[in-house]
Design an enzyme around this catalytic site. Structure first.
Site, PDB file in Angstrom:
ATOM      1  CB  THR A 192      -5.048   9.861   5.576  1.00  0.00           C
ATOM      2  OG1 THR A 192      -5.144  11.171   6.132  1.00  0.00           O
ATOM      3  CG2 THR A 192      -5.491   8.839   6.605  1.00  0.00           C
ATOM      4  CB  CYS A 193      -4.199   6.829   1.210  1.00  0.00           C
ATOM      5  SG  CYS A 193      -5.837   7.570   1.040  1.00  0.00           S
ATOM      6  CB  SER A 194       0.858   7.671   1.454  1.00  0.00           C
ATOM      7  OG  SER A 194       0.362   7.639   0.131  1.00  0.00           O
TER       8      SER A 194
END
Length: 247
Positions: A50-52
Site C-alpha cells: 500500500t505504501c508503494s
C-alpha cells in the site's frame, strides 16, 4: 492500544542520521518543522504494497497543489534506515516528497504511534497516520482506525488536501509517452505546463518500450498523451484538445 491524537502539541524533538550522496549528515526536527507548514505521513515500511502503490505516489502527485495551498514541504516518515528510504524514493521517483528514516523509532515512539509488527517479522513499526504541522505544532492529525491488518482510510493525500482546502478539485490523471530528444514531446509537455497540469512522463526505452505504446495506441511515434483515461494523441492533437476546451 489506543492512539492519542496529538493536535495542539509539539512534535517530538529528535534527530535522524541521513545519507546525502556519499556522506553522513544529521537532520533535526527543528530543521524540518520550525517556521514551516509541513504535511507528514507515516507508514509501516518502504517497499511495502500500500505504501508503494498508493500512499507515497499520491502525495508526490499532489505536491504542487499542496504547495499552492501553503504547504512548504511533504515529509514521509518510516521506521527504516536511510539507505532503504533513499532507494525507495529513487525507485518511486518521488522527487516531491522528503523521506525521513526513523530507524531508531524515536520520532514514532514520541508520537505514540509505535506498534509491534512481529507477526510479520517487521519488529516495531509505525502505525499509519498523517498530520498537518505548523511551526512544529500539530494542527491536524488523521489516525487510521484500530483494525486488524493495515487499514488505509484517512491518512491518504486526498483526505489531507481536502482538509486544507475543502474546495479542492481533483485533476484528471495525465500520462505522456515521450522519447529523448523529441521536439514534439517537448512541445506537448510545454502545453501541459502552460495549463498548470501535473502529468506522469513515460520515457520510451527507459520506462517502457515501443511495443508498449504500440499495443496501447497502435502507434510507435511520440508523444502519445492520455488524459483521464481518454486517448488524446500527439502534440497537435493535444493543442487542439485544449483549444476546444477553451472555446
Amino acid at each position: 492500544m489506543a492512539f492519542e491524537n496529538k493536535e495542539g502539541q509539539r512534535v517530538p524533538n529528535c534527530s535522524f542520521p541521513v545519507r546525502v550522496g556519499d556522506s553522513w549528515a544529521t537532520l533535526t526536527t527543528d530543521e524540518i518543522f520550525n517556521g514551516k507548514t509541513v504535511v507528514v505521513f507515516s507508514l509501516p515500511g518502504a517497499f511495502t504494497p500500500t505504501c508503494s502503490s498508493t500512499h507515497l505516489p499520491r502525495y508526490n502527485e499532489l505536491a504542487a497543489k499542496f504547495k499552492e495551498y501553503g504547504v512548504d514541504e511533504i515529509v514521509c516518515v518510516s521506521v527504516n534506515d536511510t539507505f532503504v528510504m533513499n532507494e525507495w524514493k529513487k525507485q518511486q521517483e518521488a522527487e516531491n516528497v522528503s523521506v525521513i528514516p526513523d530507524g531508531n523509532c524515536e520520532f514514532t515512539r514520541g508520537m505514540g504511534m509505535l506498534v509491534a509488527k512481529t507477526a510479520l517479522g517487521f519488529g516495531d513499526r509505525s502505525w499509519r497516520y498523517s498530520m498537518l504541522v505548523k511551526d512544529g505544532v500539530v494542527a491536524k492529525m488523521f489516525i487510521e482506525p484500530e483494525k486488524d491488518g493495515d487499514p488505509f482510510e484517512v491518512s491518504d493525500a486526498d483526505t489531507m488536501i481536502r482538509y486544507i482546502n475543502p474546495d479542492f478539485t481533483e485533476q484528471a490523471s495525465i500520462s505522456i509517452f515521450t522519447k529523448p530528444g523529441c521536439q514534439y514531446c517537448a512541445k506537448a509537455k510545454e502545453l501541459l505546463n502552460e495549463q498548470g497540469l501535473a502529468y506522469e512522463e513515460i520515457v520510451l526505452g527507459t520506462d517502457a518500450s515501443t511495443v508498449s505504446v504500440r499495443a496501447i495506441t497502435g502507434k510507435t511515434s511520440a508523444p502519445q498523451v492520455f488524459i483521464g483515461g481518454q486517448y488524446i494523441g500527439g502534440s497537435e492533437e493535444l493543442e487542439a484538445y485544449f483549444a476546444t476546451a477553451e472555446a
